[in-house]
Design an enzyme around this catalytic site. Structure first.
Site, mmCIF file in Angstrom:
data_model
loop_
_atom_site.group_PDB
_atom_site.id
_atom_site.type_symbol
_atom_site.label_atom_id
_atom_site.label_comp_id
_atom_site.label_asym_id
_atom_site.label_seq_id
_atom_site.Cartn_x
_atom_site.Cartn_y
_atom_site.Cartn_z
ATOM 1 N N SER A 84 1.863 -2.710 4.279
ATOM 2 C CA SER A 84 1.920 -1.244 4.181
ATOM 3 C C SER A 84 3.309 -0.820 3.731
ATOM 4 O O SER A 84 4.285 -1.529 3.976
ATOM 5 C CB SER A 84 1.656 -0.616 5.548
ATOM 6 O OG SER A 84 2.812 -0.739 6.357
ATOM 7 N N ASP A 85 3.386 0.323 3.049
ATOM 8 C CA ASP A 85 4.708 0.899 2.865
ATOM 9 C C ASP A 85 5.233 1.237 4.257
ATOM 10 O O ASP A 85 4.482 1.265 5.240
ATOM 11 C CB ASP A 85 4.681 2.125 1.941
ATOM 12 C CG ASP A 85 6.070 2.394 1.341
ATOM 13 O OD1 ASP A 85 7.077 1.942 1.922
ATOM 14 O OD2 ASP A 85 6.149 3.066 0.289
ATOM 15 N N TRP A 86 6.512 1.511 4.325
ATOM 16 C CA TRP A 86 7.166 1.640 5.640
ATOM 17 C C TRP A 86 6.685 2.913 6.361
ATOM 18 O O TRP A 86 7.016 4.031 5.977
ATOM 19 C CB TRP A 86 8.684 1.638 5.458
ATOM 20 C CG TRP A 86 9.295 0.257 5.498
ATOM 21 C CD1 TRP A 86 10.369 -0.096 6.253
ATOM 22 C CD2 TRP A 86 8.898 -0.937 4.813
ATOM 23 N NE1 TRP A 86 10.650 -1.441 6.084
ATOM 24 C CE2 TRP A 86 9.763 -1.980 5.210
ATOM 25 C CE3 TRP A 86 7.870 -1.243 3.917
ATOM 26 C CZ2 TRP A 86 9.648 -3.288 4.738
ATOM 27 C CZ3 TRP A 86 7.757 -2.545 3.444
ATOM 28 C CH2 TRP A 86 8.636 -3.546 3.853
ATOM 29 N N GLY A 87 5.851 2.707 7.360
ATOM 30 C CA GLY A 87 5.313 3.850 8.093
ATOM 31 C C GLY A 87 4.087 4.452 7.419
ATOM 32 O O GLY A 87 3.751 5.610 7.644
ATOM 33 N N GLY A 98 0.844 -1.201 0.000
ATOM 34 C CA GLY A 98 0.000 0.000 0.000
ATOM 35 C C GLY A 98 0.877 1.248 0.000
ATOM 36 O O GLY A 98 1.875 1.309 0.710
#
Ligand code: BGC
Length: 715
Positions: A257-260, A224
């Site tokens: 998820s993308d990181w964070g 995402g």
């Protein structure tokens, strides 16, 4: 104590019919359900968030290890600790493949699969379960800092090249993670910007590569994006994930998820995020229990605000992937740095470098050249370890200068002048220019290698060009390169210019002064070899542009309408479906080089188009002939134009392509087909795909503007 733990583990695993070594068969859903029912809520939640920079959580008691991930799209990233700091070990060097845009420049679907196989095998050898790629975001503007990782401005080309890549990766028992879902087309404000896209544009331009990844390549995971889409963050966006991915496309893989990129516990639980990844670099000690899908999520379930079944669904998807990957039986041991991997890197570079202009100077003839001058910082610069998360610790990287030295040996004398220095001041260096000019006067040929670099200094502080976390300000050549090129041309007319970079540069200020121009993208560890092979005719160029080259970013539709990068964190894609050549061709605006364009050392002719159709497909065949005297390859491109359309539609849309290799003076019948369903448009009125009845022109050529055969078919 250890013994008791071990006994407990064996007991539980025997109960559910598996051991950690001999894992569950993927289809044994019952086993997975049994395993889930033996987990505590806390254990389940452990699987749903990171436990390291590139690792999700596991359950030690049950012998379930977390998933191990790695960037990135064109090579396995170096090993690092929990804090992104590179481990100083010497066993993590790998094959540095050309970047995504170089791959799509080959227009060779089979090569896409070979590329994926190299990545998959090397990921496996390095103990990774998931490789964070391919990046299939559409190139909406030449300014986007990550265009070098992405595939194209065109959804069909992106989809087809992405499918090959994913199949290749997954054939090695590693999951691809297709990113960044969706509409992550800029880096500026990527973490907050809200992207508004109408439904037709979403469906026709931004979704097809993801849809193909799921439906044609069976991608096991999707990442995402950071941005918001219609006001909800992409990693937990009800419409994007629940409606489109899960319900419509039937995706049962992981949404990571993308990181964070997760911002809300309830939304992440309800709207599809399976694993929350990220590392807060600001924290000295990272507390993964503070992640959104951790303690706060446990509390929500315990307080009855969220049904635990939602958590179970996520766990089920995770376990399926865990077992799919860990069960995978290889026929041979996976290894990094095999010669055949380097061969794939070379072939992608050779087929991906695009020859844009050639006034009878190329191929160079070794026998008639005594002295070559190579000019430009990119002739000696290595790019592998730059660019952000896609950085690769390359086993080696043959620079253009090394490539020429290797190729020419002692037969030709090669001199080098740097010509310019990448500095933040972005200015010409008179001393370096004079040195280059003096040397150029004495050379038979000047080979210039310039263009973009990934980043200078700290990319996170906006000192980046082809790099994550920032977009370019414009596409003008930096560091005084235009002046340098023009002054070189004054003293030596035999000037060949090679541009390195993730997108184009403005050319009108210098292109007439260059006898030949090549665009090399970021051609990977064998880039220098590939370039010299092309320059000296060992390889006949066959790369074609996967994006339109205009002279200024202001000519691209997103900029024409003033919607890049948006204002106050809002960007509305009002150019709609008219992205890239769809815009330039529909509005009759002449680019510098059109989409699909690339020269060869040989010539091809297209003849005798025959069209017919059946219930499902339009079938076409024609004769392609290599009319020149050397072997080569042509990319045959099929565009469709709907005559007298009453709907919102670009004048031309790429619907099929193929790369055909032909020896000199030979011909071949080419057979292609287009599914009729691919001619549908998405109606904003009815909110579904519709086929407009009437006549469709089938246009066959070798760029969006070089069409040689036309036929009409009525539907
Ligand atoms: C990037 C992703 C990448 C991830 C892990 C993020 O900043 O957007 O593409 O896979 O970091 O490195």
């Amino acid at each position: 104590m250890k013994l008791i733990k071990l006994l407990l583990k064996i007991l539980i695993l025997t109960m559910v019919g598996c051991t950690s070594n001999k894992s569950i068969d993927t289809n044994r859903e019952q086993d997975i359900d049994n395993l889930i029912s033996s987990m505590t809520l806390k254990e389940k939640m452990n699987l749903l968030h990171a436990s390291g920079s590139f690792q999700s959580g596991g359950i030690e008691r049950l012998g379930i290890e977390g998933l191990i991930m790695s960037d990135g799209p064109h090579g396995i990233r170096h090993e690092n600790g929990n804090d992104y700091v590179k481990d100083s070990i010497d066993t993590d060097s790998v094959t540095y493949l050309p970047t995504g845009i170089t791959l799509s420049s080959t227009w060779n679907k089979e090569l896409g699969e070979e590329f994926g196989k190299v990545l998959g095998a090397e990921a496996k050898a390095r103990g990774k379960d998931i490789i964070l790629g391919p990046g299939v975001n559409i190139i909406r503007s030449p300014l986007c800092g990550r265009n070098f990782e992405y595939l194209s401005e065109d959804p069909h080309l992106s989809a087809k090249m992405g499918v090959g890549y994913i199949k290749g990766v997954q054939s090695q028992g590693v999951s691809a993670c297709v990113k960044h879902y969706v509409a992550n087309n800029q880096e500026v404000n990527r973490g907050t910007v809200n992207v508004n896209v109408d439904e037709q544009t979403l469906r026709e331009i931004y979704l097809p590569a993801f849809k193909a990844a799921i439906e044609e390549a069976n991608a096991y995971s999707i990442m995402g994006a950071y941005n918001r889409f219609r006001s909800e963050f992409c990693s937990h966006n009800d419409y994007l994930v629940n409606e489109i991915l899960r319900k419509e496309m039937g995706f049962d893989g992981l949404m990571i998820s993308d990181w964070g990129a997760v911002h809300d516990t309830k939304q992440a639980l309800e709207n599809g995020t399976d694993i929350e990844m990220g590392t807060d670099l600001k924290m000295d000690i990272i507390d993964y229990n503070k992640f959104y899908l951790a303690d706060s999520a446990i509390a929500m379930v315990e307080n009855g605000l969220i049904d635990e079944a939602l958590v179970d669904d996520k766990v089920r998807r995770i376990l399926k992937l865990v077992f799919k990957i860990r069960d995978f039986k290889r026929t041979e041991e996976a290894k990094t740095n095999l010669p055949q991997h380097q061969q794939v890197a070379l072939q992608v570079a050779e087929e991906g470098i695009v020859l844009l202009k050639n006034e009878e100077i190329l191929p160079l003839r070794k026998a008639s050249i005594k002295k070559i001058l190579v000019v430009g910082d990119n002739a000696t610069r290595k790019h592998a370890e730059e660019g952000g998360s896609s950085q690769v610790k390359a086993l080696y990287e043959v620079t253009p200068l090394q490539g020429l030295n290797n190729y020419l040996g002692d037969d030709v004398s090669i001199d080098y002048a740097q010509g310019y220095i990448p500095t933040l001041e972005n200015k010409a260096n008179e001393q370096l220019i004079l040195e280059a000019l003096n040397k150029a006067e004495l050379a038979d040929v000047v080979i210039y290698v310039g263009g973009w670099i990934h980043n200078i200094g700290d990319m996170w502080k906006g000192k980046a060009y082809d790099c994550e976390a920032g977009d370019k300000a414009n596409i003008d050549l930096l560091f005084g390169q235009q002046e340098l090129i023009n002054r070189l041309a004054e003293v030596n007319g035999n000037l060949v210019v090679t541009i390195v970079g993730g997108s184009n540069v403005s050319m009108s200020g210098w292109m007439d002064n260059a006898k030949a121009i090549l665009h090399a993208w970021y051609p990977g560890m064998e880039g220098g070899t590939a370039l010299s092979n092309i320059l000296f005719g060992e390889v006949c160029p066959s790369g074609k542009l996967p994006m339109t080259f205009a002279d200024s970013h202001e000519e691209y539709p997103a900029h024409v309408i003033g919607e890049f990068p948006g204002e106050n964190d809002e960007v509305t894609y009002n150019e709609g479906i008219l992205v890239g050549y769809r815009y330039f061709d529909t509005k009759h605006i002449e680019p510098v080089f059109p989409f699909g364009f690339g020269l060869s050392y040989t010539t091809f002719s297209f003849q005798d188009l025959q069209l017919n159709k059946n219930q499902d497909n339009i079938r076409l065949n024609f004769i392609l002939e290599n009319t020149g005297s050397i072997d080569g390859a042509e990319v045959v491109q099929v565009y469709v134009h709907k005559k007298d359309t009453k709907v919102n539609r670009a004048t031309k849309e790429l619907k099929a392509f193929d790369k055909i290799k032909l020896t000199a003076n030979s011909k071949q019948q080419v057979n292609m087909q287009i599914p009729i369903s691919d001619l549908q448009y998405f109606s904003n009125e009815s909110n579904r795909w519709e086929l407009e009845p009437g006549e469709y022109e089938i246009l066959v050529g070798n760029s969006s503007r070089d069409i040689f055969l036309k036929g009409t078919i009525a539907l």
